[in-house]
Design a protein around this motif. Structure first.
Motif, PDB file in Angstrom:
ATOM      1  N   VAL A  53     -44.064  50.081   4.307  1.00 11.24           N
ATOM      2  CA  VAL A  53     -45.209  49.279   4.746  1.00 11.24           C
ATOM      3  C   VAL A  53     -45.607  49.647   6.176  1.00 11.24           C
ATOM      4  O   VAL A  53     -46.792  49.719   6.510  1.00 11.24           O
ATOM      5  N   ASN A  54     -44.634  49.886   7.031  1.00  5.62           N
ATOM      6  CA  ASN A  54     -44.935  50.304   8.401  1.00  5.62           C
ATOM      7  C   ASN A  54     -45.765  51.583   8.416  1.00  5.62           C
ATOM      8  O   ASN A  54     -46.719  51.726   9.191  1.00  5.62           O
ATOM      9  N   VAL A  55     -45.413  52.539   7.558  1.00  6.16           N
ATOM     10  CA  VAL A  55     -46.158  53.793   7.479  1.00  6.16           C
ATOM     11  C   VAL A  55     -47.580  53.540   6.980  1.00  6.16           C
ATOM     12  O   VAL A  55     -48.552  54.101   7.512  1.00  6.16           O
ATOM     13  N   ARG A  56     -47.731  52.695   5.966  1.00  4.65           N
ATOM     14  CA  ARG A  56     -49.073  52.397   5.448  1.00  4.65           C
ATOM     15  C   ARG A  56     -49.963  51.774   6.522  1.00  4.65           C
ATOM     16  O   ARG A  56     -51.143  52.139   6.660  1.00  4.65           O
ATOM     17  N   ILE A  57     -49.415  50.828   7.267  1.00  4.12           N
ATOM     18  CA  ILE A  57     -50.204  50.179   8.319  1.00  4.12           C
ATOM     19  C   ILE A  57     -50.636  51.212   9.363  1.00  4.12           C
ATOM     20  O   ILE A  57     -51.793  51.229   9.814  1.00  4.12           O
ATOM     21  N   LEU A  58     -49.707  52.091   9.737  1.00  2.00           N
ATOM     22  CA  LEU A  58     -50.028  53.099  10.746  1.00  2.00           C
ATOM     23  C   LEU A  58     -51.107  54.060  10.243  1.00  2.00           C
ATOM     24  O   LEU A  58     -52.019  54.434  10.989  1.00  2.00           O
ATOM     25  N   LEU A  59     -51.038  54.458   8.979  1.00  2.00           N
ATOM     26  CA  LEU A  59     -52.068  55.334   8.416  1.00  2.00           C
ATOM     27  C   LEU A  59     -53.427  54.638   8.376  1.00  2.00           C
ATOM     28  O   LEU A  59     -54.463  55.271   8.595  1.00  2.00           O
ATOM     29  N   ASN A  60     -53.421  53.347   8.096  1.00  2.00           N
ATOM     30  CA  ASN A  60     -54.673  52.594   8.140  1.00  2.00           C
ATOM     31  C   ASN A  60     -55.266  52.608   9.546  1.00  2.00           C
ATOM     32  O   ASN A  60     -56.487  52.681   9.727  1.00  2.00           O
ATOM     33  N   LYS A  61     -54.417  52.505  10.551  1.00  2.00           N
ATOM     34  CA  LYS A  61     -54.892  52.557  11.935  1.00  2.00           C
ATOM     35  C   LYS A  61     -55.501  53.928  12.242  1.00  2.00           C
ATOM     36  O   LYS A  61     -56.566  54.020  12.862  1.00  2.00           O
ATOM     37  N   ILE A  62     -54.801  54.990  11.811  1.00  2.00           N
ATOM     38  CA  ILE A  62     -55.313  56.344  12.034  1.00  2.00           C
ATOM     39  C   ILE A  62     -56.659  56.533  11.344  1.00  2.00           C
ATOM     40  O   ILE A  62     -57.559  57.195  11.862  1.00  2.00           O
ATOM     41  N   ALA A  63     -56.807  55.913  10.177  1.00  2.00           N
ATOM     42  CA  ALA A  63     -58.051  56.010   9.415  1.00  2.00           C
ATOM     43  C   ALA A  63     -59.176  55.175  10.019  1.00  2.00           C
ATOM     44  O   ALA A  63     -60.331  55.263   9.596  1.00  2.00           O
ATOM     45  N   GLY A  64     -58.849  54.349  11.009  1.00  2.00           N
ATOM     46  CA  GLY A  64     -59.855  53.501  11.634  1.00  2.00           C
ATOM     47  C   GLY A  64     -60.141  52.223  10.880  1.00  2.00           C
ATOM     48  O   GLY A  64     -61.161  51.564  11.114  1.00  2.00           O
ATOM     49  N   GLU A  65     -59.242  51.854   9.981  1.00  2.00           N
ATOM     50  CA  GLU A  65     -59.434  50.643   9.187  1.00  2.00           C
ATOM     51  C   GLU A  65     -58.770  49.440   9.852  1.00  2.00           C
ATOM     52  O   GLU A  65     -57.844  49.586  10.656  1.00  2.00           O
ATOM     53  N   GLU A  66     -59.200  48.273   9.495  1.00  2.00           N
ATOM     54  CA  GLU A  66     -58.716  47.044  10.123  1.00  2.00           C
ATOM     55  C   GLU A  66     -57.269  46.756   9.717  1.00  2.00           C
ATOM     56  O   GLU A  66     -56.888  46.883   8.562  1.00  2.00           O
ATOM     57  N   THR A  67     -56.475  46.371  10.703  1.00  2.00           N
ATOM     58  CA  THR A  67     -55.077  46.006  10.464  1.00  2.00           C
ATOM     59  C   THR A  67     -54.771  44.708  11.189  1.00  2.00           C
ATOM     60  O   THR A  67     -55.396  44.388  12.202  1.00  2.00           O
ATOM     61  N   PRO A  68     -53.796  43.939  10.719  1.00  2.00           N
ATOM     62  CA  PRO A  68     -53.501  42.647  11.334  1.00  2.00           C
ATOM     63  C   PRO A  68     -52.681  42.782  12.618  1.00  2.00           C
ATOM     64  O   PRO A  68     -52.068  43.830  12.877  1.00  2.00           O
ATOM     65  N   GLN A  69     -52.663  41.723  13.387  1.00  2.00           N
ATOM     66  CA  GLN A  69     -51.860  41.702  14.617  1.00  2.00           C
ATOM     67  C   GLN A  69     -50.380  41.560  14.293  1.00  2.00           C
ATOM     68  O   GLN A  69     -49.525  42.160  14.955  1.00  2.00           O
ATOM     69  N   THR A  70     -50.077  40.753  13.265  1.00  2.00           N
ATOM     70  CA  THR A  70     -48.695  40.561  12.841  1.00  2.00           C
ATOM     71  C   THR A  70     -48.616  40.581  11.318  1.00  2.00           C
ATOM     72  O   THR A  70     -49.604  40.301  10.628  1.00  2.00           O
ATOM     73  N   TYR A  71     -47.434  40.930  10.814  1.00  2.00           N
ATOM     74  CA  TYR A  71     -47.218  40.891   9.368  1.00  2.00           C
ATOM     75  C   TYR A  71     -45.741  40.664   9.088  1.00  2.00           C
ATOM     76  O   TYR A  71     -44.878  41.373   9.616  1.00  2.00           O
TER      77      TYR A  71
END
Length: 381
Positions: free
Chosen positions: A312-330
Motif C-alpha cells: 500500500v505504501n508503494v501504491r500511495i507513492l506511485l499515485n503521488k508521482i502520477a500527480g493524483e490526490e492522496t490522503p494526509q493519513t491512512y
C-alpha cells in the motif's frame, strides 16, 4: 586452414562483443544506498506499452523508489520490505530498500543518500525523531514525493506527505478486549511496552484508557526495550519477574510488540508457568509457529499483514508521482488472530495461508488504480 582459422577468430571476437554489449545494456541491479540495503531487479529490462497511463508515469523510462526503515532484524521488517519490492516489481518499478537496524546515524545517512541518488520517490518507515521531519521537509522542497509509515506525527504538517500506520488503537483494543474476556476485569498483568515510537505511544494511550475503564486490573510489572536483541532481553526480564512473582500473582502478559511476546513465550515455557497467557500485537511466520506450538502461552495477537502495508505504501507513492490526490493519513485495518482459531486448520498456518483462517487477510484494493492494474497485467505477460 588459414581461412578457417581467421573465420573462427572473427566469430569468437563477435561473440565476445555481443556478450559485453548485452551486459551493459541490460542495466543490471541497482546497488542501493548503503550497507544493509537490499535492491530489486531493474525491471526496466522488460519495458511494456500500456494505454491510459498518467503522463508523469508514461514519460519516465524507469521509476525508482527507495524504502528506508529505521528498525530491522525482525520478520515484520523483512515482510514489510518484501511487500514493497514485490508490489513495485509487479508494475515494472524498481524498489530498493535499506534497514538501519535501529542505528539512527545510518538511518539518516540512508535518507540523504536516497536524495543524492535522485530516486523518484521515498518511503520512510519508523522515522520517529525531529530530524526526520526536517529531512522530509527538505526532500519535499526538492520535488520528491514522500510516504511514511509509523513515523513522527509532526510529519502531517508537511503538505503532500502521507502518514500511514497500522490502526494501533484498534490493535490495542482487540488484544485488551480478548485479554479481559478470558482473564476477567481484575486480571493481574505484566505489561511489555517501550516508549518513544509513535505506534507504541498510540497503543499505550488505549492501555491507559482501559486501566481507567477497568480499575480492577493490576499492573504487576512492566518492561520494554527496543534493540537488536529485544526478544532476548525480554526473555531475561520476564524470567526474573516469574521468579519474583509466584503462581497466582500473574494472570497474563500484554505484549505491545511481537518481539516482546516472543521473549515472554520462551520465559514462560522455560519456567513451566502455564497458568499465564500472552496477548500480543503484530504477527509473522515465526510468531505463528509459536502460537501453534504445543501448550503455547501465546494465545492471541492483533495484527495487520506487513506485506500488505509495504504494498500500500508503494501504491500511495506511485499515485503521488502520477500527480493524483492522496490522503494526509491512512490507517490499515486490524485483525485478531487467536490460537483457538488457528487450531481449526488441518495444516500448519503461515502468512501465506492465514487468509483461510482470517477472511480478507493480506488483501486490499486500497489505492490500486486502473492504470496500476493495467501495468500489473502487462508485466504478467
Amino acid at each position: 586452414m588459414k581461412y578457417k582459422f581467421m573465420k573462427t577468430l572473427i566469430i569468437s571476437l563477435l561473440a565476445i562483443v555481443l556478450v559485453v554489449t548485452g551486459c551493459s545494456a541490460g542495466g543490471g541491479t541497482n546497488k542501493g544506498t548503503n550497507e544493509g540495503s537490499n535492491s530489486s531487479k531493474n525491471t526496466a529490462e522488460k519495458k511494456v506499452t500500456v494505454e491510459g497511463l498518467p503522463d508523469a508515469i508514461k514519460n519516465k523510462d524507469n521509476i525508482r523508489l527507495m524504502v528506508v526503515r529505521k528498525i530491522g532484524g525482525d520478520d515484520h521488517t523483512a515482510q514489510y520490505l518484501a511487500g514493497a519490492k514485490q508490489e513495485g516489481e509487479s508494475m515494472g518499478v524498481t524498489v530498493d530498500t535499506f534497514t538501519a537496524n535501529g542505528d539512527t546515524a545510518k538511518f539518516h545517512d540512508a535518507i540523504l543518500q536516497a536524495v543524492d541518488k535522485k530516486y523518484d520517490g521515498i518511503i520512510i518507515s519508523h522515522g520517529d525523531d525531529a530530524a526526520t521531519v526536517d529531512e522530509v521537509k527538505s526532500i519535499v522542497d526538492k520535488g520528491i514525493p514522500v510516504v511514511t509509515f509509523d513515523s513522527n506525527p509532526d510529519l502531517q504538517n508537511i503538505p503532500g506527505v502521507t502518514l500511514t500506520s497500522q490502526d494501533d488503537e484498534a490493535l490495542a483494543r482487540l488484544t485488551l478486549d480478548n485479554l479481559i474476556k478470558e482473564k476477567g476485569e481484575n486480571a493481574k498483568i505484566i505489561y511489555l511496552w517501550v516508549d518513544g515510537f509513535p505506534p507504541m505511544v498510540r497503543r499505550n494511550n488505549v492501555y491507559q484508557e482501559y486501566l481507567k475503564k477497568y480499575p480492577g486490573i493490576v499492573e504487576v510489572e512492566r518492561f520494554g526495550v527496543a534493540a537488536g536483541d529485544t526478544s532476548v532481553q525480554t526473555q531475561n526480564a520476564v524470567s526474573a519477574m516469574l521468579t519474583k512473582h509466584k503462581k497466582g500473582e500473574v494472570d497474563a502478559v500484554f505484549a505491545a510488540w511481537d518481539a516482546f511476546a516472543i521473549g515472554a513465550t520462551r520465559a514462560i515455557k522455560e519456567a513451566g508457568r502455564d497458568e499465564i497467557q500472552i496477548y500480543g500485537i503484530d504477527v509473522s511466520n515465526s510468531d505463528l509457529q509459536l502460537l501453534q506450538m504445543d501448550e503455547s502461552p501465546w494465545v492471541s495477537t492483533a495484527a495487520v499483514d506487513p506485506k500488505m502495508i509495504g504494498a500500500v505504501n508503494v501504491r500511495i507513492l506511485l499515485n503521488k508521482i502520477a500527480g493524483e490526490e492522496t490522503p494526509q493519513t491512512y490507517d490499515m485495518e486490524a485483525n485478531l488472530i487467536t490460537q483457538e482459531k488457528l487450531k481449526e486448520s488441518t495444516e500448519p498456518v503461515n502468512m501465506v495461508n492465514l487468509s483461510k483462517i482470517v477472511p480478507g487477510w493480506g488483501e486490499t484494493d486500497a489505492f490500486l488504480t486502473d492504470w496500476m492494474k493495467a501495468l500489473k497485467d502487462a508485466y504478467k505477460k
